[in-house]
Enzyme design. Sequence first.
Site, PDB file in Angstrom:
ATOM      1  CG  ASP A 199      -1.776   1.197   1.365  1.00 23.37           C
ATOM      2  OD1 ASP A 199      -2.621   1.390   0.469  1.00 23.37           O
ATOM      3  OD2 ASP A 199      -1.623   1.956   2.338  1.00 23.37           O
ATOM      4  CD  GLU A 238      -2.334   2.467  -3.459  1.00 18.40           C
ATOM      5  OE1 GLU A 238      -3.365   3.124  -3.630  1.00 18.40           O
ATOM      6  OE2 GLU A 238      -1.799   2.342  -2.350  1.00 18.40           O
TER       7      GLU A 238
END
EC number: 2.4.1.18
Length: 731
Positions: free
Chosen positions: A410, A463
């Site tokens: 993330d 990401e």
Amino acid sequence: MSLSDHDKHELLAGRHADPFSVLGLHEVDGKLTLRVFVPGASDVAAVDVKTGRKIVALAAVEDAPGLFEGVAARRKKPFEYHLTVGADGHSWIADDPYRFGPVMGELDEHLIGEGAHRRLWEVLGAHVMTHQGVAGTHFAVWAPNAMRVSVIGDFNAWDGRRNPMRRRGATGVWEIFTPGVGDGEIYKYEILDANGTLMPQKADPVGFGSEHPPRTGSVVRETGGYTWRDDAWMSRRGAVQRFDKPISVYEVHLGSWRRVPEEGNRPLSYREHAEQLVGYARDLGFTHLELMPVSEFPFDGSWGYQPVGLFAPTIRHGTFDEFRAFVDACHAADIGLILDWVPGHFPEDPHGLGRFDGTALYEHADRREGFHPDWNTLVYNYGRAEVANYLIANALYWLEEHHIDGLRVDAVASMLYRDYSRKEGEWVPNKHGGRENLEAIDFMRNMNTAAYGESDGVMTIAEESTAFPGVSAPADAGGLGFGFKWNMGWMNDTLSYMSEDPVHRKFHHSKMTFGLHYAFSENFILPLSHDEVVHGKGSLLARMPGEGGDKFANLRAYYGFMWGHPGKKLLFMGGEFAQPAEWNHDSSLDWHLLDHHNHKGMQSLVRDLNRFYTTTPALYELDAKPEGFEWVEEDNADESVLVWLRKGRGDTPPVLVVSNFTPVERPARRIGVPEPGRWAERINTNAEAYGGDGRGNMGGVHSEEIAASGRPVSVTVTLPPLTTLFFELER
């Protein structure tokens, strides 16, 4: 024989830095002397473990309530003993934690000190074991700047004076073996900082279980009792998780995928997900599930992206082994499991990692480096070897201990840049004066190297929303070493285009084509993730222009465009049946909508897109190579028509993809093709089964020797309005 006044004072105050030096069995003036600290006891004796006979009668130490000591007059060598304790008219037998030697070995100690212990979870945390013939739990925690660390729980009345731990040299690790403590016990660490100030009670940074939020205790979990049944999957997953294989991911938030209204609207358990979610994903043809974070987190509203228990599968859906059973069920269904992993930041909850031992241990001391203004969280100090090791070991823990197939990391952009979301003067440049976080870059390279080097067949996914080069390039070639990268630019551009009224799309045509200028610079995944259906953005369906059926037609055409475009696929739950409402983490998806034709049709389309994609090599074999893609019509902005070819290796039949993003039917549209023959219509997003009106090409078209699109051979097709078509050459 008596303790010094200083030792007595420090023990009673719970401040003694080395309790093992005075408690337990010691030789004092040539005699074996036993000392124990049992607050509230009226009498204590030591008995022989084998015979049960009393060995030492202990006497209360003057001016030291709870302290007892006595001499083993007839024993010359250390011996094993139990304690018999009496208090308030009751008596019981207990084992003395201070009669047990260390558990952690010298090699472990050395590797921890070097920041090089890749299997850190096997040493730190709470481990159920038998030590020196006695069942109990070994606790170990890193707190190098603490004066004293104690493990506390119901087993010692949450009294930090009772079980202060043994410091293990310069590593900063504290450990203790606590007899009689087993699976399911709740515990925390009580820490005095270097000044003797009592810290908030801390959860275990390497704890394998947690209480159900809002309670914050760690829970002892037996980690070695599960029998895996996924050997077949594990042996072949490396062959199916390559960049030249089909990967279609269904992203899920376990707390809101489906709930049980008859039982207080509770979310499903891991076992229920193993049956319902896994079966659903398999039926729809997805190759992978991706779970939003399951590492324990205190606040539901964070969706797991502010974790406290990095080594603990959240108790919200079941126990440690029930989570493993869910993983097993995925693999039995030939579905890979990806976890969202959050090494970028952590919350400031008092029971968490923040100022763990009274210092900025896991985070930076300087808030310009150690605080995230976007999320009000703390940033890991990647330049500290022990912290980087902690995170890398956590990645390996999920991959090895839970057989996870991939980690999607993330917020990588927030880790890469020191000035991420910071104003001038609110960030600290790197040693070269630049904005790149050099320590975070090294950490990611080392993490990916360890993951791919030590866990066969896994994948890591970034990401990452910037143009940082080489995200999915090998670490030894100067890249970050990820296997794949989310293509955030493609997602932003194409969703922006699709939100335009079709009459205006010709002015934004480049948003649908620009992605092909860099499509092969990384190993991309095309993400329509949870981030696109929250915070007022509306659902995917709601972002489509028009009314009623036109919204569905636009979304069907967009899905066709996405599945035909180079790059792996990711779709967030609810998108597969066009949920109209924005995602709400506190409630279930609107499953009743599947009673309506348009929603059921969208689900059928996604199923058929997945099945065609995963069985058609032209759509994936050369996915990351420019030779697998060829524009046929790129610049037809006036008609808002896009035509391209997807190609595989050798004699793989090519696939022609045609998207019409206007509500105007274009009959008898001539399109050039690379080879003569019959081109079978495999997918038509306007089909009646999907909610369309059924206009199309009667199953296929035959080529003619008429030049078009710069090719000597062409086909004539009907382009229904707001539709994407797939044609495959029949060899």
